[in-house]
Write a protein that holds these residues in place. Structure first.
Motif, PDB file in Angstrom:
ATOM      1  N   THR A 267       0.845  -1.196   0.000  1.00  0.00           N
ATOM      2  CA  THR A 267       0.000   0.000   0.000  1.00  0.00           C
ATOM      3  C   THR A 267       0.877   1.241   0.000  1.00  0.00           C
ATOM      4  OG1 THR A 267      -1.657  -1.194   1.291  1.00  0.00           O
ATOM      5  CG2 THR A 267      -1.857   1.203   1.205  1.00  0.00           C
ATOM      6  N   LEU A 268       0.528   2.216  -0.813  1.00  0.00           N
ATOM      7  CA  LEU A 268       1.250   3.483  -0.845  1.00  0.00           C
ATOM      8  C   LEU A 268       0.444   4.545  -0.096  1.00  0.00           C
ATOM      9  CD1 LEU A 268       2.597   3.586  -4.509  1.00  0.00           C
ATOM     10  CD2 LEU A 268       3.404   2.299  -2.526  1.00  0.00           C
ATOM     11  N   TYR A 269       1.151   5.354   0.682  1.00  0.00           N
ATOM     12  CA  TYR A 269       0.521   6.339   1.551  1.00  0.00           C
ATOM     13  C   TYR A 269       1.016   7.751   1.256  1.00  0.00           C
ATOM     14  CZ  TYR A 269      -0.805   2.435   4.650  1.00  0.00           C
ATOM     15  OH  TYR A 269      -1.324   1.283   5.180  1.00  0.00           O
ATOM     16  N   ILE A 270       0.121   8.693   1.474  1.00  0.00           N
ATOM     17  CA  ILE A 270       0.497  10.098   1.625  1.00  0.00           C
ATOM     18  C   ILE A 270       0.450  10.393   3.117  1.00  0.00           C
ATOM     19  CG2 ILE A 270      -0.098  12.498   1.130  1.00  0.00           C
ATOM     20  CD1 ILE A 270      -1.645  11.403  -1.345  1.00  0.00           C
ATOM     21  N   LEU A 271       1.595  10.740   3.696  1.00  0.00           N
ATOM     22  CA  LEU A 271       1.642  11.163   5.090  1.00  0.00           C
ATOM     23  C   LEU A 271       1.663  12.687   5.102  1.00  0.00           C
ATOM     24  CD1 LEU A 271       4.231   8.660   6.626  1.00  0.00           C
ATOM     25  CD2 LEU A 271       1.761   8.391   6.294  1.00  0.00           C
ATOM     26  N   LEU A 272       0.723  13.259   5.812  1.00  0.00           N
ATOM     27  CA  LEU A 272       0.506  14.701   5.750  1.00  0.00           C
ATOM     28  C   LEU A 272       0.521  15.302   7.146  1.00  0.00           C
ATOM     29  CD1 LEU A 272      -0.187  16.529   3.232  1.00  0.00           C
ATOM     30  CD2 LEU A 272      -2.562  16.430   3.989  1.00  0.00           C
ATOM     31  N   ASN A 273       1.146  16.465   7.259  1.00  0.00           N
ATOM     32  CA  ASN A 273       1.106  17.216   8.513  1.00  0.00           C
ATOM     33  C   ASN A 273       0.971  18.693   8.168  1.00  0.00           C
ATOM     34  OD1 ASN A 273       1.202  17.630  11.314  1.00  0.00           O
ATOM     35  ND2 ASN A 273       3.386  18.086  11.229  1.00  0.00           N
ATOM     36  N   ASP A 274      -0.128  19.015   7.505  1.00  0.00           N
ATOM     37  CA  ASP A 274      -0.333  20.342   6.926  1.00  0.00           C
ATOM     38  C   ASP A 274      -1.410  21.089   7.701  1.00  0.00           C
ATOM     39  OD1 ASP A 274      -0.278  22.521   5.236  1.00  0.00           O
ATOM     40  OD2 ASP A 274      -1.521  21.579   3.699  1.00  0.00           O
ATOM     41  N   THR A 275      -1.064  21.613   8.862  1.00  0.00           N
ATOM     42  CA  THR A 275      -2.038  22.363   9.650  1.00  0.00           C
ATOM     43  C   THR A 275      -2.464  23.653   8.962  1.00  0.00           C
ATOM     44  OG1 THR A 275      -0.210  23.378  10.874  1.00  0.00           O
ATOM     45  CG2 THR A 275      -1.200  21.424  11.840  1.00  0.00           C
ATOM     46  N   HIS A 276      -1.661  24.125   8.025  1.00  0.00           N
ATOM     47  CA  HIS A 276      -1.986  25.331   7.268  1.00  0.00           C
ATOM     48  C   HIS A 276      -3.067  25.082   6.220  1.00  0.00           C
ATOM     49  CE1 HIS A 276      -1.323  29.128   5.213  1.00  0.00           C
ATOM     50  NE2 HIS A 276      -1.007  28.518   4.095  1.00  0.00           N
ATOM     51  N   MET A 277      -3.300  23.789   5.871  1.00  0.00           N
ATOM     52  CA  MET A 277      -4.281  23.430   4.841  1.00  0.00           C
ATOM     53  C   MET A 277      -3.973  24.113   3.513  1.00  0.00           C
ATOM     54  SD  MET A 277      -6.490  21.437   6.478  1.00  0.00           S
ATOM     55  CE  MET A 277      -8.155  21.546   5.838  1.00  0.00           C
ATOM     56  N   GLY A 278      -2.714  24.058   3.126  1.00  0.00           N
ATOM     57  CA  GLY A 278      -2.288  24.745   1.923  1.00  0.00           C
ATOM     58  C   GLY A 278      -1.986  23.807   0.768  1.00  0.00           C
ATOM     59  N   LEU A 279      -0.860  24.066   0.085  1.00  0.00           N
ATOM     60  CA  LEU A 279      -0.533  23.353  -1.140  1.00  0.00           C
ATOM     61  C   LEU A 279      -0.342  21.841  -0.936  1.00  0.00           C
ATOM     62  CD1 LEU A 279      -0.169  23.832  -4.136  1.00  0.00           C
ATOM     63  CD2 LEU A 279       2.226  24.421  -3.722  1.00  0.00           C
ATOM     64  N   PRO A 280       0.280  21.387   0.158  1.00  0.00           N
ATOM     65  CA  PRO A 280       0.352  19.922   0.342  1.00  0.00           C
ATOM     66  C   PRO A 280      -1.028  19.267   0.395  1.00  0.00           C
ATOM     67  CG  PRO A 280       1.890  21.026   1.798  1.00  0.00           C
ATOM     68  CD  PRO A 280       1.028  22.094   1.202  1.00  0.00           C
ATOM     69  N   THR A 281      -1.973  19.920   1.057  1.00  0.00           N
ATOM     70  CA  THR A 281      -3.340  19.391   1.112  1.00  0.00           C
ATOM     71  C   THR A 281      -3.984  19.398  -0.273  1.00  0.00           C
ATOM     72  OG1 THR A 281      -3.610  20.103   3.409  1.00  0.00           O
ATOM     73  CG2 THR A 281      -5.625  19.703   2.138  1.00  0.00           C
ATOM     74  N   GLY A 282      -3.732  20.457  -1.034  1.00  0.00           N
ATOM     75  CA  GLY A 282      -4.269  20.520  -2.390  1.00  0.00           C
ATOM     76  C   GLY A 282      -3.711  19.421  -3.279  1.00  0.00           C
ATOM     77  N   PHE A 283      -2.416  19.163  -3.167  1.00  0.00           N
ATOM     78  CA  PHE A 283      -1.802  18.112  -3.969  1.00  0.00           C
ATOM     79  C   PHE A 283      -2.308  16.733  -3.538  1.00  0.00           C
ATOM     80  CE2 PHE A 283       2.325  15.798  -5.212  1.00  0.00           C
ATOM     81  CZ  PHE A 283       1.895  15.624  -6.524  1.00  0.00           C
ATOM     82  N   LYS A 284      -2.482  16.537  -2.236  1.00  0.00           N
ATOM     83  CA  LYS A 284      -3.059  15.281  -1.743  1.00  0.00           C
ATOM     84  C   LYS A 284      -4.456  15.074  -2.318  1.00  0.00           C
ATOM     85  CE  LYS A 284      -5.457  15.278   1.813  1.00  0.00           C
ATOM     86  NZ  LYS A 284      -6.905  15.387   2.173  1.00  0.00           N
TER      87      LYS A 284
END
Length: 318
Positions: A267-284
């Motif tokens: 299984t492949l995962y996106i691990l995210l820690n984006d409290t800003h809810m910015g570009l990493p969240t958008g890419f996810k």
């Protein structure tokens, strides 16, 4: 000869789009879900699929600029835990202590499954011993087996060498965790290079070698059905049974991930820690979107984590 081959098509259901809700920015970041510039980390073995996702995302959102840091899986996760990046692409979820460390700092980590790929065993074209069992893979990695004729009595090949992409990669982690039951690799005939491309090159040069790589490196981009592989190497067929043969062994096709025939699926995962809810969240959100991101996963030869899967049978005449 006519072969009946099953493959996957994703029936897509358009889901809701990106959301632009942003928490109060206390970090000084100015990126949004579709604009700005950020870096993220990923295990190097996932670079073909991640580069495709990034290219389409940046084409869709011209004000977004994503810089991947391709490294080992361990280092990618360390960068996330150290707040050096807000997103990491891995083949494992957070460990309990990693989650707790982030939560203790009042952060909100997330892990999102986005695809399934196969761990592929590749060999030189000159090697005709093309089937192998998980049991024999284990025996090779522990040093119990060191020569090809110990598995195939009629083999003309010599000493087996095994090549990995990186000592701390997602590939090594999977092998030690899922094939060796949490134990380390102990064979003296195993070595690591610096990248997946170098694994492919090593196998091309050595008829005795087995390379272990992610299946997303195999597919020929000219083949829209993902039923052929890169021409420089040959993937081995693998079985979960003790003795491998042509009838009970399977190559890393999407359909064999789907029906469970291929035994080395991760299984492949996106691990995210984006409290800003910015570009990493958008890419996810883009990667897991069924209309674009998951279609890229499908066309790259991996199994999407989201979408309605329909199996169709076709007849291919050689």
């Amino acid at each position: 000869m006519t072969k009946k081959i099953s493959y996957l098509i994703v029936g897509l259901i358009l889901t809701t789009g990106f959301y632009s809700c942003m928490s109060e920015n206390k970090s000084g970041r100015t990126d949004t879900y579709s604009s700005g510039a950020i870096s993220f980390a990923s295990d190097e073995s996932f670079s073909p699929i991640i580069d495709e996702e990034r290219d389409v995302f940046e084409h869709t959102y011209p004000d977004a600029h994503l810089t991947p840091i391709y490294t080992s899986e361990s280092e990618a996760i360390n960068l996330l835990l150290q707040d050096s990046v807000w997103m990491a692409i891995t083949s494992r979820d957070f460990k309990p202590e990693e989650l707790q460390s982030l939560k203790d700092r009042k952060q909100f980590p997330q892990s999102i499954k986005f695809a399934y790929d196969g761990l592929a065993l590749i060999q030189n074209k000159q090697n005709t011993d093309s089937c192998i069992s998980v049991k024999d893979i284990r025996r090779i990695l522990t040093g119990e087996v060191t020569r090809w004729d110990q598995i195939y009595p009629n083999s003309k090949r010599g000493e087996i060498t095994v090549v990995f992409d990186n000592k701390r990669s997602a590939t090594v982690h999977y092998v030690e965790d899922s094939i060796l039951g949490g134990k380390p690799i102990t064979s003296p005939n195993v070595y690591a290079v610096d990248s997946t491309a170098q694994v492919v090159a090593a196998v091309e040069e050595d008829p005795n070698a087995i390379g272990i790589i992610g299946s997303n490196w195999l597919n020929d981009k000219r083949d829209s059905t993902n039923l052929t592989f890169r021409k420089e190497i040959r993937p081995m067929a693998v079985t979960s049974l003790d003795v491998a043969n042509v009838a009970n062994s399977w190559k890393p096709y999407q359909y064999y991930f789907y029906n469970g025939n291929y035994p080395l699926v991760r299984t492949l995962y996106i691990l995210l820690n984006d409290t800003h809810m910015g570009l990493p969240t958008g890419f996810k959100n883009f990667i897991i979107s069924q209309d674009k991101g998951q279609m890229i996963i499908l066309k790259a030869g991996l199994l999407p984590a989201y979408g309605n899967l329909t199996v169709r049978s076709v007849h291919v005449t050689d």
